[in-house]
Design an enzyme around this catalytic site. Structure first.
Site, PDB file in Angstrom:
ATOM      1  N   PHE A 197      40.192  41.788  37.607  1.00 25.39           N
ATOM      2  CA  PHE A 197      39.476  43.000  37.155  1.00 25.39           C
ATOM      3  C   PHE A 197      40.287  43.655  36.050  1.00 25.39           C
ATOM      4  CE2 PHE A 197      36.073  43.220  40.240  1.00 25.39           C
ATOM      5  CZ  PHE A 197      36.529  42.401  41.251  1.00 25.39           C
ATOM      6  N   LEU A 198      40.751  42.823  35.103  1.00 28.63           N
ATOM      7  CA  LEU A 198      41.647  43.336  34.065  1.00 28.63           C
ATOM      8  C   LEU A 198      40.833  43.874  32.892  1.00 28.63           C
ATOM      9  CD1 LEU A 198      44.161  40.324  34.007  1.00 28.63           C
ATOM     10  CD2 LEU A 198      44.184  42.345  35.494  1.00 28.63           C
ATOM     11  N   GLU A 255      40.891  44.748  28.957  1.00 29.86           N
ATOM     12  CA  GLU A 255      41.725  44.463  27.787  1.00 29.86           C
ATOM     13  C   GLU A 255      42.365  45.765  27.309  1.00 29.86           C
ATOM     14  OE1 GLU A 255      38.776  40.926  26.242  1.00 29.86           O
ATOM     15  OE2 GLU A 255      40.242  41.772  24.867  1.00 29.86           O
ATOM     16  N   PHE A 315      33.312  55.795  32.393  1.00 25.46           N
ATOM     17  CA  PHE A 315      32.273  54.910  31.841  1.00 25.46           C
ATOM     18  C   PHE A 315      30.980  55.658  31.597  1.00 25.46           C
ATOM     19  CE2 PHE A 315      33.848  50.517  31.555  1.00 25.46           C
ATOM     20  CZ  PHE A 315      35.156  50.804  31.869  1.00 25.46           C
ATOM     21  N   GLY A 339      28.713  55.191  23.156  1.00 27.56           N
ATOM     22  CA  GLY A 339      29.329  54.482  22.032  1.00 27.56           C
ATOM     23  C   GLY A 339      28.283  53.655  21.321  1.00 27.56           C
ATOM     24  N   CYS A 355      33.739  40.255  28.404  1.00 28.75           N
ATOM     25  CA  CYS A 355      33.321  40.303  29.812  1.00 28.75           C
ATOM     26  C   CYS A 355      31.928  40.865  30.043  1.00 28.75           C
ATOM     27  CB  CYS A 355      34.343  41.098  30.608  1.00 28.75           C
ATOM     28  SG  CYS A 355      35.938  40.304  30.620  1.00 28.75           S
ATOM     29  N   ARG A 365      35.150  39.828  20.133  1.00 33.91           N
ATOM     30  CA  ARG A 365      33.994  39.210  20.769  1.00 33.91           C
ATOM     31  C   ARG A 365      32.903  40.250  21.075  1.00 33.91           C
ATOM     32  NH1 ARG A 365      37.159  35.575  25.160  1.00 33.91           N
ATOM     33  NH2 ARG A 365      38.612  37.322  24.940  1.00 33.91           N
TER      34      ARG A 365
HETATM   35  C1  UDX Z   1      35.809  44.997  31.608  1.00 32.99           C
HETATM   36  C2  UDX Z   1      36.029  45.606  32.983  1.00 32.99           C
HETATM   37  O1  UDX Z   1      36.369  46.987  32.855  1.00 32.99           O
HETATM   38  C3  UDX Z   1      37.168  44.871  33.694  1.00 32.99           C
HETATM   39  O2  UDX Z   1      37.326  45.400  34.997  1.00 32.99           O
HETATM   40  C4  UDX Z   1      36.816  43.392  33.769  1.00 32.99           C
HETATM   41  O3  UDX Z   1      37.832  42.666  34.424  1.00 32.99           O
HETATM   42  C5  UDX Z   1      36.602  42.841  32.372  1.00 32.99           C
HETATM   43  O4  UDX Z   1      35.558  43.574  31.721  1.00 32.99           O
HETATM   44  P1  UDX Z   1      36.905  45.074  29.217  1.00 32.99           P
HETATM   45  O5  UDX Z   1      35.816  44.127  28.822  1.00 32.99           O
HETATM   46  O6  UDX Z   1      38.291  44.826  28.766  1.00 32.99           O
HETATM   47  O7  UDX Z   1      36.971  45.211  30.846  1.00 32.99           O
HETATM   48  O8  UDX Z   1      36.497  46.487  28.603  1.00 32.99           O
HETATM   49  P2  UDX Z   1      36.135  47.906  29.187  1.00 32.99           P
HETATM   50  O9  UDX Z   1      37.256  48.812  28.964  1.00 32.99           O
HETATM   51  O10 UDX Z   1      35.564  47.810  30.548  1.00 32.99           O
HETATM   52  O11 UDX Z   1      34.922  48.332  28.182  1.00 32.99           O
HETATM   53  C6  UDX Z   1      33.791  47.472  28.121  1.00 32.99           C
HETATM   54  C7  UDX Z   1      32.895  47.958  27.002  1.00 32.99           C
HETATM   55  O12 UDX Z   1      32.287  49.198  27.361  1.00 32.99           O
HETATM   56  C8  UDX Z   1      33.648  48.214  25.683  1.00 32.99           C
HETATM   57  O13 UDX Z   1      32.831  47.777  24.609  1.00 32.99           O
HETATM   58  C9  UDX Z   1      33.791  49.727  25.648  1.00 32.99           C
HETATM   59  O14 UDX Z   1      33.847  50.236  24.325  1.00 32.99           O
HETATM   60  C10 UDX Z   1      32.505  50.161  26.341  1.00 32.99           C
HETATM   61  N1  UDX Z   1      32.615  51.475  26.972  1.00 32.99           N
HETATM   62  C11 UDX Z   1      33.461  51.638  28.039  1.00 32.99           C
HETATM   63  C12 UDX Z   1      31.806  52.517  26.495  1.00 32.99           C
HETATM   64  O15 UDX Z   1      31.061  52.367  25.530  1.00 32.99           O
HETATM   65  N2  UDX Z   1      31.873  53.725  27.129  1.00 32.99           N
HETATM   66  C13 UDX Z   1      32.702  53.938  28.185  1.00 32.99           C
HETATM   67  O16 UDX Z   1      32.716  55.064  28.702  1.00 32.99           O
HETATM   68  C14 UDX Z   1      33.527  52.868  28.647  1.00 32.99           C
END
Ligand code: UDX
Length: 448
Positions: A152-153, A155, A257, A261, A268, A336
Protein backbone atom coordinates in the site's frame (compact mmCIF):
# COMPACT_ATOMS: atom_id res chain seq x y z
CA UNK A 1 16.45 -15.17 7.46
CA UNK A 2 17.29 -15.00 3.74
CA UNK A 3 14.59 -13.96 1.33
CA UNK A 4 14.51 -13.29 -2.41
CA UNK A 5 12.61 -10.34 -3.89
CA UNK A 6 11.89 -10.81 -7.61
CA UNK A 7 11.68 -7.37 -9.24
CA UNK A 8 13.93 -4.37 -8.67
CA UNK A 9 11.26 -1.85 -9.53
CA UNK A 10 9.24 0.48 -7.38
CA UNK A 11 7.63 -2.20 -5.17
CA UNK A 12 10.49 -4.72 -5.05
CA UNK A 13 13.20 -2.17 -4.36
CA UNK A 14 11.35 -0.36 -1.59
CA UNK A 15 10.03 -3.58 -0.03
CA UNK A 16 13.41 -5.32 -0.26
CA UNK A 17 15.30 -2.43 1.34
CA UNK A 18 12.70 -2.06 4.10
CA UNK A 19 12.60 -5.80 4.92
CA UNK A 20 16.40 -5.67 5.10
CA UNK A 21 16.05 -2.79 7.56
CA UNK A 22 13.69 -5.06 9.58
CA UNK A 23 16.55 -7.58 9.80
CA UNK A 24 16.12 -9.95 6.86
CA UNK A 25 18.91 -10.79 4.40
CA UNK A 26 17.46 -9.78 1.06
CA UNK A 27 18.56 -10.56 -2.48
CA UNK A 28 16.71 -8.45 -5.04
CA UNK A 29 16.57 -10.17 -8.41
CA UNK A 30 16.49 -7.84 -11.41
CA UNK A 31 16.41 -9.34 -14.91
CA UNK A 32 17.04 -6.08 -16.80
CA UNK A 33 20.86 -5.91 -17.13
CA UNK A 34 20.96 -2.10 -17.40
CA UNK A 35 18.75 -1.62 -14.36
CA UNK A 36 20.76 -4.30 -12.46
CA UNK A 37 24.01 -2.49 -13.27
CA UNK A 38 22.57 0.79 -11.99
CA UNK A 39 21.40 -0.89 -8.78
CA UNK A 40 24.82 -2.47 -8.23
CA UNK A 41 26.48 0.94 -8.60
CA UNK A 42 24.04 2.41 -6.05
CA UNK A 43 22.09 4.41 -8.62
CA UNK A 44 18.35 4.24 -8.10
CA UNK A 45 16.23 3.62 -11.24
CA UNK A 46 13.39 5.62 -9.69
CA UNK A 47 13.10 8.87 -7.74
CA UNK A 48 11.79 8.02 -4.27
CA UNK A 49 12.77 10.28 -1.34
CA UNK A 50 15.18 8.48 1.04
CA UNK A 51 15.51 5.32 -1.06
CA UNK A 52 19.11 5.85 -2.16
CA UNK A 53 20.25 6.33 1.44
CA UNK A 54 18.23 3.35 2.73
CA UNK A 55 19.57 1.02 0.02
CA UNK A 56 23.16 2.18 0.65
CA UNK A 57 22.80 1.61 4.41
CA UNK A 58 21.36 -1.89 4.00
CA UNK A 59 24.01 -2.86 1.46
CA UNK A 60 26.66 -1.49 3.83
CA UNK A 61 25.16 -3.66 6.60
CA UNK A 62 25.42 -6.69 4.31
CA UNK A 63 21.66 -7.30 4.38
CA UNK A 64 20.82 -6.24 0.84
CA UNK A 65 22.25 -7.51 -2.45
CA UNK A 66 21.29 -7.24 -6.12
CA UNK A 67 21.60 -10.12 -8.54
CA UNK A 68 20.33 -11.60 -11.77
CA UNK A 69 20.80 -15.17 -10.53
CA UNK A 70 17.49 -16.43 -9.12
CA UNK A 71 18.66 -20.04 -8.74
CA UNK A 72 21.48 -19.18 -6.35
CA UNK A 73 19.33 -16.71 -4.40
CA UNK A 74 16.49 -19.21 -3.94
CA UNK A 75 18.74 -21.98 -2.69
CA UNK A 76 19.44 -19.99 0.49
CA UNK A 77 15.98 -18.41 0.85
CA UNK A 78 13.09 -19.29 3.16
CA UNK A 79 10.73 -17.04 1.21
CA UNK A 80 10.50 -15.48 -2.22
CA UNK A 81 8.39 -12.37 -2.99
CA UNK A 82 7.00 -11.78 -6.46
CA UNK A 83 7.19 -8.01 -6.98
CA UNK A 84 7.07 -7.77 -10.77
CA UNK A 85 4.95 -5.41 -12.85
CA UNK A 86 1.29 -6.12 -13.61
CA UNK A 87 0.57 -3.41 -16.22
CA UNK A 88 -2.84 -2.96 -17.78
CA UNK A 89 -3.06 -5.05 -20.94
CA UNK A 90 -3.71 -2.73 -23.89
CA UNK A 91 -7.33 -2.50 -24.90
CA UNK A 92 -8.82 -4.92 -22.42
CA UNK A 93 -8.36 -3.46 -18.93
CA UNK A 94 -7.00 -6.82 -17.74
CA UNK A 95 -3.84 -6.84 -15.62
CA UNK A 96 -1.04 -8.36 -17.68
CA UNK A 97 0.11 -11.31 -15.54
CA UNK A 98 2.76 -12.59 -17.92
CA UNK A 99 5.59 -11.40 -15.65
CA UNK A 100 3.94 -12.97 -12.60
CA UNK A 101 3.47 -16.30 -14.35
CA UNK A 102 7.06 -16.21 -15.66
CA UNK A 103 8.30 -15.59 -12.13
CA UNK A 104 6.20 -18.52 -10.85
CA UNK A 105 7.72 -20.82 -13.48
CA UNK A 106 11.25 -19.66 -12.66
CA UNK A 107 10.60 -20.16 -8.93
CA UNK A 108 9.27 -23.68 -9.59
CA UNK A 109 12.47 -24.57 -11.41
CA UNK A 110 14.77 -23.59 -8.55
CA UNK A 111 12.60 -23.72 -5.42
CA UNK A 112 14.01 -25.51 -2.36
CA UNK A 113 11.63 -27.62 -0.27
CA UNK A 114 9.48 -25.68 2.17
CA UNK A 115 9.74 -22.36 0.27
CA UNK A 116 7.17 -19.68 1.01
CA UNK A 117 6.03 -17.96 -2.20
CA UNK A 118 4.54 -14.53 -1.53
CA UNK A 119 2.79 -12.41 -4.15
CA UNK A 120 3.47 -8.74 -3.42
CA UNK A 121 2.60 -7.36 -6.86
CA UNK A 122 -0.93 -6.05 -7.18
CA UNK A 123 -2.69 -9.01 -8.80
CA UNK A 124 -6.34 -9.78 -9.66
CA UNK A 125 -8.21 -12.00 -7.27
CA UNK A 126 -7.32 -15.66 -7.87
CA UNK A 127 -3.75 -15.04 -9.04
CA UNK A 128 -2.23 -16.54 -5.88
CA UNK A 129 -3.91 -19.83 -6.64
CA UNK A 130 -2.73 -19.61 -10.28
CA UNK A 131 0.85 -19.22 -9.00
CA UNK A 132 0.38 -22.27 -6.75
CA UNK A 133 -0.99 -24.30 -9.67
CA UNK A 134 1.96 -23.35 -11.90
CA UNK A 135 4.45 -24.40 -9.21
CA UNK A 136 2.53 -27.57 -8.31
CA UNK A 137 2.34 -28.63 -11.96
CA UNK A 138 6.07 -28.09 -12.49
CA UNK A 139 7.13 -29.62 -9.17
CA UNK A 140 4.47 -32.11 -7.91
CA UNK A 141 6.99 -33.30 -5.31
CA UNK A 142 7.75 -29.90 -3.85
CA UNK A 143 6.46 -28.80 -0.45
CA UNK A 144 5.79 -25.07 -0.60
CA UNK A 145 3.47 -22.42 0.82
CA UNK A 146 1.62 -19.54 -0.83
CA UNK A 147 0.73 -16.15 0.63
CA UNK A 148 -0.51 -12.79 -0.62
CA UNK A 149 1.08 -9.61 0.82
CA UNK A 150 -0.08 -6.64 -1.30
CA UNK A 151 1.70 -3.31 -0.83
CA UNK A 152 0.00 0.00 0.00
CA UNK A 153 2.89 2.29 -0.86
CA UNK A 154 2.24 5.83 -2.10
CA UNK A 155 4.85 7.16 -4.49
CA UNK A 156 6.80 9.87 -2.72
CA UNK A 157 5.99 8.39 0.70
CA UNK A 158 6.82 4.72 0.02
CA UNK A 159 9.41 4.14 2.75
CA UNK A 160 7.26 5.73 5.47
CA UNK A 161 4.25 3.77 4.21
CA UNK A 162 6.24 0.52 4.53
CA UNK A 163 7.89 1.28 7.87
CA UNK A 164 4.79 2.78 9.55
CA UNK A 165 1.89 1.16 7.66
CA UNK A 166 -1.75 1.54 8.62
CA UNK A 167 -1.87 -2.22 8.24
CA UNK A 168 0.01 -5.15 6.66
CA UNK A 169 -2.41 -7.39 4.80
CA UNK A 170 -1.41 -11.06 4.64
CA UNK A 171 -3.50 -13.62 2.76
CA UNK A 172 -2.91 -17.30 3.55
CA UNK A 173 -4.13 -20.31 1.62
CA UNK A 174 -4.58 -22.57 4.62
CA UNK A 175 -7.48 -22.19 6.99
CA UNK A 176 -6.92 -19.45 9.53
CA UNK A 177 -6.32 -20.69 13.05
CA UNK A 178 -3.18 -22.50 14.21
CA UNK A 179 -0.12 -20.47 13.16
CA UNK A 180 1.12 -21.99 9.92
CA UNK A 181 4.63 -22.04 8.52
CA UNK A 182 3.69 -19.17 6.22
CA UNK A 183 2.25 -17.13 9.07
CA UNK A 184 5.24 -17.72 11.34
CA UNK A 185 7.71 -16.79 8.58
CA UNK A 186 5.85 -13.57 7.76
CA UNK A 187 5.50 -12.60 11.42
CA UNK A 188 9.29 -12.98 11.67
CA UNK A 189 9.92 -10.90 8.54
CA UNK A 190 7.56 -8.17 9.76
CA UNK A 191 8.72 -8.53 13.37
CA UNK A 192 8.77 -4.73 14.08
CA UNK A 193 5.09 -4.63 13.08
CA UNK A 194 3.97 -7.93 14.63
CA UNK A 195 2.74 -8.57 18.15
CA UNK A 196 -0.62 -8.03 19.86
CA UNK A 197 -0.81 -4.31 18.99
CA UNK A 198 0.75 -5.12 15.66
CA UNK A 199 -0.44 -4.08 12.26
CA UNK A 200 -0.50 -7.55 10.71
CA UNK A 201 -3.96 -8.53 9.47
CA UNK A 202 -4.34 -12.16 8.36
CA UNK A 203 -7.10 -13.31 6.03
CA UNK A 204 -7.68 -15.67 3.09
CA UNK A 205 -5.78 -15.33 -0.20
CA UNK A 206 -8.67 -13.96 -2.22
CA UNK A 207 -9.62 -11.49 0.49
CA UNK A 208 -6.06 -10.12 0.58
CA UNK A 209 -5.96 -9.75 -3.20
CA UNK A 210 -9.33 -7.99 -3.21
CA UNK A 211 -8.48 -5.69 -0.27
CA UNK A 212 -5.69 -4.01 -2.25
CA UNK A 213 -7.88 -3.29 -5.27
CA UNK A 214 -10.88 -2.29 -3.19
CA UNK A 215 -8.83 0.21 -1.17
CA UNK A 216 -7.34 1.84 -4.26
CA UNK A 217 -10.60 1.89 -6.17
CA UNK A 218 -12.36 3.49 -3.19
CA UNK A 219 -9.69 6.20 -2.92
CA UNK A 220 -9.92 6.83 -6.67
CA UNK A 221 -13.69 7.12 -6.34
CA UNK A 222 -13.32 9.49 -3.38
CA UNK A 223 -11.00 11.78 -5.35
CA UNK A 224 -13.34 11.68 -8.32
CA UNK A 225 -16.27 12.58 -6.10
CA UNK A 226 -14.30 15.64 -4.85
CA UNK A 227 -13.56 16.58 -8.45
CA UNK A 228 -17.25 16.43 -9.36
CA UNK A 229 -18.25 18.47 -6.31
CA UNK A 230 -15.61 21.03 -7.34
CA UNK A 231 -17.26 21.39 -10.75
CA UNK A 232 -20.67 21.78 -9.10
CA UNK A 233 -19.24 24.47 -6.80
CA UNK A 234 -17.92 26.37 -9.83
CA UNK A 235 -21.34 26.24 -11.44
CA UNK A 236 -23.30 27.27 -8.36
CA UNK A 237 -21.07 29.67 -6.43
CA UNK A 238 -19.87 27.12 -3.86
CA UNK A 239 -16.31 26.94 -2.50
CA UNK A 240 -14.98 23.36 -2.66
CA UNK A 241 -12.48 23.78 0.17
CA UNK A 242 -15.35 24.70 2.50
CA UNK A 243 -17.48 21.82 1.26
CA UNK A 244 -14.72 19.22 1.63
CA UNK A 245 -13.72 20.58 5.03
CA UNK A 246 -17.34 20.27 6.09
CA UNK A 247 -17.52 16.73 4.70
CA UNK A 248 -14.18 15.63 6.10
CA UNK A 249 -14.97 16.55 9.72
CA UNK A 250 -17.33 13.58 9.71
CA UNK A 251 -15.02 10.73 10.84
CA UNK A 252 -17.00 8.37 8.65
CA UNK A 253 -15.78 10.38 5.64
CA UNK A 254 -12.42 11.78 6.80
CA UNK A 255 -10.52 14.73 5.32
CA UNK A 256 -8.08 12.86 3.08
CA UNK A 257 -8.32 12.34 -0.68
CA UNK A 258 -10.89 15.11 -1.03
CA UNK A 259 -8.60 17.63 -2.75
CA UNK A 260 -9.80 18.33 -6.29
CA UNK A 261 -7.21 18.16 -9.04
CA UNK A 262 -6.83 17.66 -12.78
CA UNK A 263 -7.71 13.98 -12.41
CA UNK A 264 -5.91 11.06 -10.77
CA UNK A 265 -2.97 9.40 -12.50
CA UNK A 266 -0.01 7.28 -11.57
CA UNK A 267 0.80 3.60 -11.96
CA UNK A 268 -1.82 2.41 -9.49
CA UNK A 269 -5.22 4.10 -9.50
CA UNK A 270 -5.72 3.86 -13.29
CA UNK A 271 -4.39 0.29 -13.48
CA UNK A 272 -6.10 -1.00 -10.36
CA UNK A 273 -9.52 0.50 -11.12
CA UNK A 274 -9.39 -1.01 -14.61
CA UNK A 275 -8.29 -4.42 -13.31
CA UNK A 276 -10.92 -4.52 -10.57
CA UNK A 277 -13.69 -3.49 -12.94
CA UNK A 278 -12.57 -6.19 -15.37
CA UNK A 279 -12.38 -8.85 -12.63
CA UNK A 280 -15.84 -7.87 -11.45
CA UNK A 281 -17.29 -7.97 -14.95
CA UNK A 282 -15.71 -11.40 -15.50
CA UNK A 283 -17.18 -12.58 -12.20
CA UNK A 284 -20.62 -11.47 -13.37
CA UNK A 285 -20.80 -8.68 -10.77
CA UNK A 286 -19.95 -5.52 -12.78
CA UNK A 287 -18.98 -2.52 -10.64
CA UNK A 288 -20.81 0.48 -12.06
CA UNK A 289 -19.28 2.84 -9.49
CA UNK A 290 -15.73 1.92 -10.53
CA UNK A 291 -16.52 1.92 -14.26
CA UNK A 292 -18.08 5.37 -13.91
CA UNK A 293 -15.08 6.57 -11.89
CA UNK A 294 -12.74 5.49 -14.68
CA UNK A 295 -14.77 7.27 -17.35
CA UNK A 296 -15.27 10.40 -15.23
CA UNK A 297 -11.55 10.68 -14.53
CA UNK A 298 -10.54 10.43 -18.19
CA UNK A 299 -13.25 12.90 -19.23
CA UNK A 300 -12.05 15.38 -16.59
CA UNK A 301 -8.58 15.67 -18.05
CA UNK A 302 -9.98 16.45 -21.50
CA UNK A 303 -12.60 18.83 -20.12
CA UNK A 304 -9.99 20.88 -18.27
CA UNK A 305 -8.04 21.30 -21.51
CA UNK A 306 -11.23 22.48 -23.22
CA UNK A 307 -11.83 24.97 -20.39
CA UNK A 308 -8.33 26.38 -20.78
CA UNK A 309 -8.89 26.82 -24.51
CA UNK A 310 -12.21 28.56 -23.86
CA UNK A 311 -10.56 30.81 -21.27
CA UNK A 312 -8.08 32.01 -23.90
CA UNK A 313 -10.97 33.70 -25.71
CA UNK A 314 -10.94 31.25 -28.54
CA UNK A 315 -7.63 32.41 -30.00
CA UNK A 316 -5.20 30.13 -28.21
CA UNK A 317 -2.59 30.56 -30.96
CA UNK A 318 -1.68 33.93 -29.43
CA UNK A 319 -1.28 32.40 -25.97
CA UNK A 320 1.91 31.32 -24.24
CA UNK A 321 1.15 29.00 -21.32
CA UNK A 322 3.69 28.28 -18.58
CA UNK A 323 2.98 24.76 -17.27
CA UNK A 324 4.25 24.16 -13.74
CA UNK A 325 4.34 20.43 -13.05
CA UNK A 326 4.18 17.41 -15.37
CA UNK A 327 4.36 14.35 -13.05
CA UNK A 328 1.11 12.76 -11.85
CA UNK A 329 1.74 14.18 -8.39
CA UNK A 330 4.57 15.77 -6.40
CA UNK A 331 7.60 13.94 -4.94
CA UNK A 332 7.90 11.49 -7.82
CA UNK A 333 9.39 11.34 -11.31
CA UNK A 334 6.51 9.13 -12.49
CA UNK A 335 4.69 10.35 -15.58
CA UNK A 336 2.39 7.34 -15.92
CA UNK A 337 -1.19 8.47 -16.68
CA UNK A 338 -0.28 12.01 -15.59
CA UNK A 339 -3.01 14.54 -16.48
CA UNK A 340 -0.33 16.53 -18.33
CA UNK A 341 -0.17 13.72 -20.90
CA UNK A 342 -3.78 14.43 -21.86
CA UNK A 343 -3.97 18.20 -21.31
CA UNK A 344 -0.73 19.41 -22.96
CA UNK A 345 -1.21 17.61 -26.32
CA UNK A 346 -4.70 19.13 -26.63
CA UNK A 347 -3.37 22.65 -25.91
CA UNK A 348 -0.42 22.12 -28.25
CA UNK A 349 -2.67 20.79 -31.00
CA UNK A 350 -4.88 23.88 -30.69
CA UNK A 351 -1.82 26.08 -31.29
CA UNK A 352 -0.86 27.25 -27.79
CA UNK A 353 2.82 27.94 -27.11
CA UNK A 354 3.82 25.79 -24.13
CA UNK A 355 6.75 26.32 -21.75
CA UNK A 356 6.99 23.60 -19.06
CA UNK A 357 9.00 22.86 -15.95
CA UNK A 358 8.97 19.90 -13.56
CA UNK A 359 11.68 19.20 -10.92
CA UNK A 360 11.79 15.47 -11.67
CA UNK A 361 9.60 14.56 -14.62
CA UNK A 362 10.99 16.37 -17.67
CA UNK A 363 13.42 13.66 -18.80
CA UNK A 364 10.54 11.23 -19.27
CA UNK A 365 7.88 13.79 -20.17
CA UNK A 366 9.77 15.11 -23.21
CA UNK A 367 9.71 11.60 -24.72
CA UNK A 368 5.93 11.33 -24.23
CA UNK A 369 4.74 14.82 -25.15
CA UNK A 370 4.58 16.44 -28.62
CA UNK A 371 7.67 18.09 -30.06
CA UNK A 372 7.67 21.88 -29.88
CA UNK A 373 7.12 22.19 -26.15
CA UNK A 374 9.89 24.19 -24.44
CA UNK A 375 11.26 22.69 -21.22
CA UNK A 376 12.95 25.07 -18.82
CA UNK A 377 15.41 24.52 -16.00
CA UNK A 378 13.38 26.56 -13.52
CA UNK A 379 9.71 27.52 -13.04
CA UNK A 380 10.62 31.20 -13.39
CA UNK A 381 12.12 30.54 -16.82
CA UNK A 382 8.91 28.77 -17.82
CA UNK A 383 7.00 31.95 -16.87
CA UNK A 384 9.07 34.13 -19.25
CA UNK A 385 6.62 35.91 -21.56
CA UNK A 386 3.72 33.69 -20.49
CA UNK A 387 0.13 34.89 -20.69
CA UNK A 388 -1.07 32.13 -18.38
CA UNK A 389 0.35 30.02 -15.53
CA UNK A 390 -1.05 26.48 -15.27
CA UNK A 391 -0.21 24.46 -12.14
CA UNK A 392 -0.68 20.72 -12.72
CA UNK A 393 1.53 19.25 -9.94
CA UNK A 394 1.79 20.40 -6.34
CA UNK A 395 5.57 20.59 -6.02
CA UNK A 396 6.63 22.53 -2.88
CA UNK A 397 9.03 24.62 -4.99
CA UNK A 398 6.02 25.97 -6.92
CA UNK A 399 4.08 26.68 -3.73
CA UNK A 400 7.02 28.85 -2.58
CA UNK A 401 6.76 31.12 -5.64
CA UNK A 402 5.18 34.57 -5.12
CA UNK A 403 3.31 36.96 -7.45
CA UNK A 404 6.22 39.43 -7.15
CA UNK A 405 8.63 36.85 -8.59
CA UNK A 406 6.34 35.93 -11.46
CA UNK A 407 4.71 39.24 -12.46
CA UNK A 408 7.86 40.84 -13.98
CA UNK A 409 8.45 37.79 -16.14
CA UNK A 410 4.95 37.22 -17.45
CA UNK A 411 3.19 39.01 -20.29
CA UNK A 412 -0.32 38.20 -19.06
CA UNK A 413 -1.92 37.87 -15.61
CA UNK A 414 -3.87 34.60 -15.75
CA UNK A 415 -3.21 31.97 -13.04
CA UNK A 416 -4.86 28.53 -13.15
CA UNK A 417 -3.88 26.84 -9.91
CA UNK A 418 -5.25 23.32 -10.47
CA UNK A 419 -3.61 22.04 -7.30
CA UNK A 420 -4.66 24.77 -4.84
CA UNK A 421 -1.04 25.49 -3.89
CA UNK A 422 -1.37 29.28 -3.63
CA UNK A 423 -3.54 31.83 -1.75
CA UNK A 424 -6.10 33.51 -3.99
CA UNK A 425 -6.06 36.88 -2.19
CA UNK A 426 -2.29 37.31 -2.65
CA UNK A 427 -2.64 36.92 -6.40
CA UNK A 428 -5.70 39.16 -6.68
CA UNK A 429 -3.90 41.90 -4.69
CA UNK A 430 -0.98 41.60 -7.14
CA UNK A 431 -3.34 42.22 -10.05
CA UNK A 432 -3.66 38.63 -11.30
CA UNK A 433 -6.80 36.82 -12.45
CA UNK A 434 -6.63 33.70 -10.28
CA UNK A 435 -8.71 30.53 -10.52
CA UNK A 436 -8.45 27.30 -8.56
CA UNK A 437 -10.69 24.28 -9.07
CA UNK A 438 -13.94 24.42 -7.15
CA UNK A 439 -14.18 28.19 -6.90
CA UNK A 440 -15.64 30.98 -9.08
CA UNK A 441 -14.56 30.47 -12.70
CA UNK A 442 -12.91 33.28 -14.69
CA UNK A 443 -14.49 35.01 -17.70
CA UNK A 444 -12.77 34.42 -21.08
CA UNK A 445 -9.61 36.44 -21.68
CA UNK A 446 -7.94 37.42 -24.92
CA UNK A 447 -4.21 36.89 -25.05
CA UNK A 448 -2.45 40.01 -26.39
C1 UDX B 1 -1.86 4.96 -4.49
C2 UDX B 1 -2.37 4.56 -3.11
O1 UDX B 1 -2.48 5.71 -2.29
C3 UDX B 1 -1.39 3.57 -2.47
O2 UDX B 1 -1.89 3.16 -1.22
C4 UDX B 1 -1.23 2.38 -3.40
O3 UDX B 1 -0.34 1.43 -2.85
C5 UDX B 1 -0.73 2.83 -4.75
O4 UDX B 1 -1.65 3.78 -5.31
P1 UDX B 1 -0.07 6.57 -5.54
O5 UDX B 1 -0.56 6.06 -6.86
O6 UDX B 1 1.38 6.71 -5.31
O7 UDX B 1 -0.64 5.64 -4.33
O8 UDX B 1 -0.67 8.04 -5.39
P2 UDX B 1 -1.67 8.75 -4.40
O9 UDX B 1 -0.91 9.62 -3.51
O10 UDX B 1 -2.63 7.79 -3.81
O11 UDX B 1 -2.51 9.68 -5.45
C6 UDX B 1 -3.18 9.02 -6.51
C7 UDX B 1 -3.72 10.08 -7.45
O12 UDX B 1 -4.79 10.79 -6.83
C8 UDX B 1 -2.68 11.14 -7.84
O13 UDX B 1 -2.86 11.46 -9.21
C9 UDX B 1 -3.04 12.33 -6.97
O14 UDX B 1 -2.69 13.57 -7.57
C10 UDX B 1 -4.56 12.19 -6.89
N1 UDX B 1 -5.13 12.80 -5.69
C11 UDX B 1 -4.83 12.27 -4.46
C12 UDX B 1 -6.01 13.88 -5.85
O15 UDX B 1 -6.26 14.36 -6.95
N2 UDX B 1 -6.58 14.41 -4.73
C13 UDX B 1 -6.31 13.93 -3.49
O16 UDX B 1 -6.86 14.47 -2.52
C14 UDX B 1 -5.40 12.84 -3.35
Amino acid sequence: MHITMIGGGYVGLVSGACLAAFGANVTVIEHDPARLDRLKTGTMPIYEPGLEELVAAQRQAGRLAFSGDLATALQKSRAVFIAVGTPTRRGSGHADLSYVHAAARAIATHAPDGLLIVTKSTVPVGTGRQVAAIVRQARPDLTFHIASNPEFLREGHAIADFMQPDRVIIGLEEQLGAPSTARTLLETLYAPLSGPEGRLLFMGLESAELTKYAANAFLAMKVTFANEMADLCEATGGQITDVTRGMGMDPRIGPHFLTPGPGYGGSCFPKDTQALATSARQAGTPTQLIETTIAANEARKRRLAERILALAGGDITRCTIAVLGLTFKAHTDDMRQAPALTILPLLHEAGATLRAHDPQGMETACTLLPKGITYTATPLQAAEGADMLLVLTEWPTFAALTPDQLAPRMRGRLVLDYRQIWRKDEWLEAGFHYHCLGSAPLPPHTCP
